[in-house]
Write a protein that holds these residues in place. Sequence first.
Motif, PDB file in Angstrom:
ATOM      1  N   TRP A 180      47.578  30.175  45.451  1.00  0.00           N
ATOM      2  CA  TRP A 180      46.903  29.564  44.144  1.00  0.00           C
ATOM      3  C   TRP A 180      45.271  29.718  44.335  1.00  0.00           C
ATOM      4  CZ3 TRP A 180      48.416  30.277  39.700  1.00  0.00           C
ATOM      5  CH2 TRP A 180      49.478  30.199  39.123  1.00  0.00           C
ATOM      6  N   LEU A 181      44.825  29.284  45.629  1.00  0.00           N
ATOM      7  CA  LEU A 181      43.424  29.451  45.871  1.00  0.00           C
ATOM      8  C   LEU A 181      42.959  30.774  45.958  1.00  0.00           C
ATOM      9  CD1 LEU A 181      43.404  26.311  48.173  1.00  0.00           C
ATOM     10  CD2 LEU A 181      42.086  26.669  46.023  1.00  0.00           C
ATOM     11  N   ALA A 182      43.782  31.493  46.748  1.00  0.00           N
ATOM     12  CA  ALA A 182      43.575  33.097  46.925  1.00  0.00           C
ATOM     13  C   ALA A 182      43.218  33.523  45.550  1.00  0.00           C
ATOM     14  CB  ALA A 182      44.314  33.689  47.729  1.00  0.00           C
ATOM     15  N   ARG A 183      44.348  33.228  44.641  1.00  0.00           N
ATOM     16  CA  ARG A 183      44.293  33.861  43.116  1.00  0.00           C
ATOM     17  C   ARG A 183      43.012  33.435  42.452  1.00  0.00           C
ATOM     18  NH1 ARG A 183      50.439  32.654  41.096  1.00  0.00           N
ATOM     19  NH2 ARG A 183      51.378  34.709  42.045  1.00  0.00           N
ATOM     20  N   TYR A 184      42.512  32.159  42.811  1.00  0.00           N
ATOM     21  CA  TYR A 184      41.463  31.576  42.316  1.00  0.00           C
ATOM     22  C   TYR A 184      40.123  32.509  42.678  1.00  0.00           C
ATOM     23  CZ  TYR A 184      37.233  28.776  41.095  1.00  0.00           C
ATOM     24  OH  TYR A 184      36.120  28.267  40.670  1.00  0.00           O
ATOM     25  N   ILE A 185      40.085  32.823  44.007  1.00  0.00           N
ATOM     26  CA  ILE A 185      38.901  33.486  44.482  1.00  0.00           C
ATOM     27  C   ILE A 185      39.001  34.894  43.915  1.00  0.00           C
ATOM     28  CG2 ILE A 185      38.062  34.279  46.544  1.00  0.00           C
ATOM     29  CD1 ILE A 185      38.807  31.914  47.839  1.00  0.00           C
ATOM     30  N   LEU A 186      40.021  35.431  43.831  1.00  0.00           N
ATOM     31  CA  LEU A 186      40.115  36.677  43.431  1.00  0.00           C
ATOM     32  C   LEU A 186      39.738  36.817  41.531  1.00  0.00           C
ATOM     33  CD1 LEU A 186      41.110  39.942  43.762  1.00  0.00           C
ATOM     34  CD2 LEU A 186      43.483  39.033  43.143  1.00  0.00           C
ATOM     35  N   GLU A 187      40.053  36.051  41.101  1.00  0.00           N
ATOM     36  CA  GLU A 187      39.500  35.905  39.701  1.00  0.00           C
ATOM     37  C   GLU A 187      38.154  35.746  39.522  1.00  0.00           C
ATOM     38  OE1 GLU A 187      41.273  36.476  36.801  1.00  0.00           O
ATOM     39  OE2 GLU A 187      43.420  36.076  37.102  1.00  0.00           O
ATOM     40  N   ARG A 188      37.513  34.923  40.440  1.00  0.00           N
ATOM     41  CA  ARG A 188      36.251  34.701  40.403  1.00  0.00           C
ATOM     42  C   ARG A 188      35.236  36.129  40.644  1.00  0.00           C
ATOM     43  NH1 ARG A 188      33.935  29.932  41.431  1.00  0.00           N
ATOM     44  NH2 ARG A 188      31.832  30.998  41.432  1.00  0.00           N
ATOM     45  N   ILE A 189      35.813  36.710  41.785  1.00  0.00           N
ATOM     46  CA  ILE A 189      35.316  37.876  42.128  1.00  0.00           C
ATOM     47  C   ILE A 189      35.525  38.942  41.016  1.00  0.00           C
ATOM     48  CG2 ILE A 189      35.371  39.924  43.987  1.00  0.00           C
ATOM     49  CD1 ILE A 189      35.820  37.668  46.167  1.00  0.00           C
ATOM     50  N   GLY A 190      36.313  39.001  40.253  1.00  0.00           N
ATOM     51  CA  GLY A 190      36.717  39.998  39.265  1.00  0.00           C
ATOM     52  C   GLY A 190      35.238  39.723  38.033  1.00  0.00           C
ATOM     53  N   GLU A 191      35.255  38.226  37.981  1.00  0.00           N
ATOM     54  CA  GLU A 191      34.060  38.266  37.105  1.00  0.00           C
ATOM     55  C   GLU A 191      32.802  38.785  37.673  1.00  0.00           C
ATOM     56  OE1 GLU A 191      33.183  34.093  36.558  1.00  0.00           O
ATOM     57  OE2 GLU A 191      35.173  33.536  36.417  1.00  0.00           O
ATOM     58  N   GLU A 192      32.703  39.009  38.881  1.00  0.00           N
ATOM     59  CA  GLU A 192      31.421  39.558  39.373  1.00  0.00           C
ATOM     60  C   GLU A 192      31.358  40.894  39.108  1.00  0.00           C
ATOM     61  OE1 GLU A 192      28.853  37.625  40.088  1.00  0.00           O
ATOM     62  OE2 GLU A 192      29.933  36.014  39.755  1.00  0.00           O
ATOM     63  N   PHE A 193      32.549  41.669  39.160  1.00  0.00           N
ATOM     64  CA  PHE A 193      32.648  43.078  38.946  1.00  0.00           C
ATOM     65  C   PHE A 193      33.078  43.582  37.804  1.00  0.00           C
ATOM     66  CE2 PHE A 193      33.237  42.475  43.503  1.00  0.00           C
ATOM     67  CZ  PHE A 193      32.691  43.871  44.011  1.00  0.00           C
TER      68      PHE A 193
END
Length: 398
Positions: free
Chosen positions: A223-236
């Motif tokens: 779940w934490l890895a998914r959170y980080i992925l979503e946050r990076i998706g925001e930046e891109f």
Amino acid sequence: MTETIENLRDFNYYQLTKDVNNSVVLAEYIWIDGTGESLRSKTKVYQTQIKSLEDLEWWTYDGSSTDQAVTRFSEIYLKPVRVVKDPFRGDPHILVLCETYLPDKKTPARYNFRWIANQIMEKAKDHKPWFGIEQEYFLLKRTGTTHLWPLGWPTGGFPYPQGRYYCSIGERNNFGRALAEAHLRACLNAGLKIAGLNAEVAPSQWEFQIGIAEGIEIGDHMWLARYILERIGEEFGIDINYDPKPILGDWNGSGAHCNYSTVTTRSEGGYRYIVDKLMPILKENHLEMIKLYGQKNELRLTGRHETGKYDQFTWGDGSRGCSVRVPIITKEQGQGYFEDRRPAANIDPYLVSAALVDVTCLNSEHLKQLNSVFEDSLKPLGQQIFQQQKEQFQQQNE
């Protein structure tokens, strides 16, 4: 989405740690919302250093805005359960994974399955269950005001057929490497047990692997890895998609293959134990387990595109067209792990890991309860709240 962003190579283009005040601790509280698939988060500023989980306070949020409560009774509690370094803000700031509870601090909120998974993991801890989950996902870009389409695909059209994209390199074959690479580095920075990544079979489809993780750790880290992925998706400017079959037709769906072992399967004779003992047990419980393996998973498990069939259980040595693959190395060494290929990309990892442990280690003692808890969360919110209030009333009058 512009060509510049699509082909972005400098994944350090934004200095997320710049000018963050290090005299305080920014704690990002993260939780699963009333969809069961999406995450929410908000920031709490601590004026003192956080040295352990016990230093963190329970907090609340408006559950009526996350489909977990009604307005007249909207407070939901956040219980911190796992802390890692915040890869965006840097030290001493932290990400805080939380369980969600109703105001009595005892009743789990909608789509909180960690509590029951943790109970199962504690009961089975002597079996030392190890997991490695392969999380597949698609990268989608916006092509209009509302329409999303895979990164690198012709707008509203289709690219070359599958075959050239798996573990690919090159401008014509690989779409989104910068984002996947940024995610890998951020997860490592946070201290998550991420084991690797690769481009997947469909174009703009990727996979990362979490593991080896033991017990409840697998759900927390996923779940934490998914959170980080979503946050990076925001930046891109990229949407992360976990649908089991986001593109219908002759394209692979997205799974979350679960590699699993216990101290028995990892010991001498483990292969025969897997084949003779565990495969028949998994077959017997297939129809109950598959309910916990992701919504709309029947669209993916068709017997094609490297899958078994939704309503049938099959296994094979080294086979990727079965429900369960027993790796060739497990057979050669006579011990090791097996890969459950049934879970969809949108699973709750707590449910899948708990079901595997319960069925293989605890004689399916909790499988009906797992399904009951899951089915309760699927009910319309009003119906669920009525049932909870009814149960509370009955308890008060006993």
